[in-house]
Design a protein around this motif. Structure first.
Motif, mmCIF file in Angstrom:
data_model
loop_
_atom_site.group_PDB
_atom_site.id
_atom_site.type_symbol
_atom_site.label_atom_id
_atom_site.label_comp_id
_atom_site.label_asym_id
_atom_site.label_seq_id
_atom_site.Cartn_x
_atom_site.Cartn_y
_atom_site.Cartn_z
ATOM 1 N N LEU A 164 1.026 -0.965 -0.739
ATOM 2 C CA LEU A 164 0.322 0.278 -0.036
ATOM 3 C C LEU A 164 1.027 1.274 -0.049
ATOM 4 O O LEU A 164 0.854 2.319 -0.698
ATOM 5 C CB LEU A 164 -1.045 -0.103 1.119
ATOM 6 C CG LEU A 164 -2.055 -0.870 1.472
ATOM 7 C CD1 LEU A 164 -2.879 -1.164 2.605
ATOM 8 C CD2 LEU A 164 -2.893 -0.942 0.011
ATOM 9 N N GLN A 175 2.762 1.924 -3.254
ATOM 10 C CA GLN A 175 1.578 2.485 -4.404
ATOM 11 C C GLN A 175 0.852 4.000 -4.379
ATOM 12 O O GLN A 175 -0.873 4.138 -4.771
ATOM 13 C CB GLN A 175 0.446 1.377 -4.821
ATOM 14 C CG GLN A 175 0.320 0.003 -5.041
ATOM 15 C CD GLN A 175 -0.168 -1.145 -5.975
ATOM 16 O OE1 GLN A 175 -0.934 -0.433 -5.973
ATOM 17 N NE2 GLN A 175 0.412 -2.096 -5.553
ATOM 18 N N LYS A 182 -8.905 -5.413 -3.453
ATOM 19 C CA LYS A 182 -8.008 -5.742 -4.604
ATOM 20 C C LYS A 182 -6.341 -6.075 -4.409
ATOM 21 O O LYS A 182 -6.577 -7.050 -5.246
ATOM 22 C CB LYS A 182 -8.134 -4.779 -5.576
ATOM 23 C CG LYS A 182 -9.844 -4.845 -6.177
ATOM 24 C CD LYS A 182 -9.985 -3.844 -7.224
ATOM 25 C CE LYS A 182 -11.674 -3.430 -7.413
ATOM 26 N NZ LYS A 182 -11.462 -2.455 -8.678
ATOM 27 N N ILE A 183 -5.960 -4.969 -4.312
ATOM 28 C CA ILE A 183 -4.226 -5.679 -3.856
ATOM 29 C C ILE A 183 -3.904 -6.541 -2.809
ATOM 30 O O ILE A 183 -3.139 -7.338 -3.469
ATOM 31 C CB ILE A 183 -3.952 -4.937 -3.348
ATOM 32 C CG1 ILE A 183 -4.228 -3.521 -4.402
ATOM 33 C CG2 ILE A 183 -2.090 -4.073 -2.771
ATOM 34 C CD1 ILE A 183 -3.101 -1.837 -3.491
ATOM 35 N N GLU A 232 -12.453 5.518 0.715
ATOM 36 C CA GLU A 232 -13.216 5.131 -0.525
ATOM 37 C C GLU A 232 -11.948 4.100 -1.190
ATOM 38 O O GLU A 232 -12.021 3.472 -2.253
ATOM 39 C CB GLU A 232 -13.668 6.344 -1.321
ATOM 40 C CG GLU A 232 -11.979 7.156 -1.094
ATOM 41 C CD GLU A 232 -11.846 8.722 -0.367
ATOM 42 O OE1 GLU A 232 -10.971 9.207 -0.223
ATOM 43 O OE2 GLU A 232 -12.718 8.184 0.531
ATOM 44 N N ASP A 233 -10.954 4.339 -0.141
ATOM 45 C CA ASP A 233 -10.017 3.173 -0.753
ATOM 46 C C ASP A 233 -9.847 1.718 -0.063
ATOM 47 O O ASP A 233 -9.235 1.007 -1.148
ATOM 48 C CB ASP A 233 -8.245 3.376 0.133
ATOM 49 C CG ASP A 233 -7.684 5.043 -0.438
ATOM 50 O OD1 ASP A 233 -8.239 5.445 -1.669
ATOM 51 O OD2 ASP A 233 -7.019 5.285 0.133
ATOM 52 N N LYS A 234 -10.914 1.434 0.600
ATOM 53 C CA LYS A 234 -10.741 0.466 1.136
ATOM 54 C C LYS A 234 -11.070 -1.149 -0.442
ATOM 55 O O LYS A 234 -10.638 -2.105 -0.067
ATOM 56 C CB LYS A 234 -12.777 -0.086 1.317
ATOM 57 C CG LYS A 234 -12.884 -1.256 2.357
ATOM 58 C CD LYS A 234 -13.801 -2.116 3.132
ATOM 59 C CE LYS A 234 -14.589 -2.574 4.242
ATOM 60 N NZ LYS A 234 -15.991 -2.441 5.176
ATOM 61 N N GLU A 235 -12.358 -0.765 -0.978
ATOM 62 C CA GLU A 235 -12.266 -1.789 -2.646
ATOM 63 C C GLU A 235 -10.698 -1.825 -3.333
ATOM 64 O O GLU A 235 -11.018 -2.667 -3.229
ATOM 65 C CB GLU A 235 -13.401 -1.185 -3.525
ATOM 66 C CG GLU A 235 -14.538 -1.094 -2.574
ATOM 67 C CD GLU A 235 -14.931 -2.697 -2.470
ATOM 68 O OE1 GLU A 235 -14.630 -3.519 -2.730
ATOM 69 O OE2 GLU A 235 -15.730 -2.673 -1.609
ATOM 70 N N ASP A 236 -10.165 -0.886 -3.254
ATOM 71 C CA ASP A 236 -9.001 -1.217 -3.319
ATOM 72 C C ASP A 236 -8.491 -1.723 -3.117
ATOM 73 O O ASP A 236 -6.842 -2.231 -3.557
ATOM 74 C CB ASP A 236 -8.254 1.268 -4.334
ATOM 75 C CG ASP A 236 -8.892 1.241 -5.167
ATOM 76 O OD1 ASP A 236 -9.801 0.426 -6.538
ATOM 77 O OD2 ASP A 236 -8.647 2.105 -5.582
ATOM 78 N N ILE A 237 -7.774 -1.367 -1.860
ATOM 79 C CA ILE A 237 -7.433 -2.666 -0.620
ATOM 80 C C ILE A 237 -7.340 -3.854 -0.576
ATOM 81 O O ILE A 237 -6.314 -4.763 -1.044
ATOM 82 C CB ILE A 237 -7.145 -1.771 0.605
ATOM 83 C CG1 ILE A 237 -6.522 -0.328 0.930
ATOM 84 C CG2 ILE A 237 -6.751 -3.154 1.648
ATOM 85 C CD1 ILE A 237 -7.047 0.179 2.032
ATOM 86 N N PHE A 259 -0.377 4.851 -1.342
ATOM 87 C CA PHE A 259 -2.255 5.045 0.024
ATOM 88 C C PHE A 259 -1.308 5.803 0.713
ATOM 89 O O PHE A 259 -0.761 5.173 1.794
ATOM 90 C CB PHE A 259 -2.329 3.418 0.137
ATOM 91 C CG PHE A 259 -3.552 3.337 -0.808
ATOM 92 C CD1 PHE A 259 -5.314 3.386 -0.731
ATOM 93 C CD2 PHE A 259 -2.609 1.649 -1.404
ATOM 94 C CE1 PHE A 259 -5.377 2.283 -2.080
ATOM 95 C CE2 PHE A 259 -3.582 1.610 -2.870
ATOM 96 C CZ PHE A 259 -4.785 1.712 -2.801
ATOM 97 N N THR A 286 -4.671 -9.741 -4.914
ATOM 98 C CA THR A 286 -4.226 -10.212 -6.066
ATOM 99 C C THR A 286 -2.535 -10.658 -5.096
ATOM 100 O O THR A 286 -1.983 -11.164 -5.993
ATOM 101 C CB THR A 286 -3.761 -8.539 -6.631
ATOM 102 O OG1 THR A 286 -4.961 -8.179 -7.447
ATOM 103 C CG2 THR A 286 -2.615 -8.835 -7.898
#
Length: 76
Positions: A22, A25, A59-60, A52-57, A27, A63
């Motif tokens: 994170l 990238q 995904k990371i 709003e970062d929760k969904e991206d977190i 965050f 992955t």
């Protein structure tokens, strides 16, 4: 009363691995302590500042095969 938005883990290795990813990238986050009332957490947590970062977190973490125990809102 303030609220911390935390990510909890079963072990320190997973928490530090996700924090490193994170941070690399861009965050906005920091390592924090797990709240004492949370059972079976490893002792560290990642505090993130933009909800709003929760969904991206997620995904990371997915992955990179990093298992998140739970997202937790800690009210101080």
């Amino acid at each position: 009363m303030s609220v911390q938005h935390l990510i909890l883990f079963e072990d320190v290795t997973k928490g530090t691995a996700l924090f490193k990813l994170l941070s690399q990238q861009g965050f906005e986050c920091k390592v924090s302590f797990s709240p004492p009332e949370v059972e079976k957490a490893c002792g560290i947590a990642i505090e993130y500042f933009n909800l709003e970062d929760k969904e991206d977190i997620i995904k990371i973490a997915d992955t990179n095969s990093i298992e998140i125990k739970q997202f937790y809102e800690y009210k101080k």
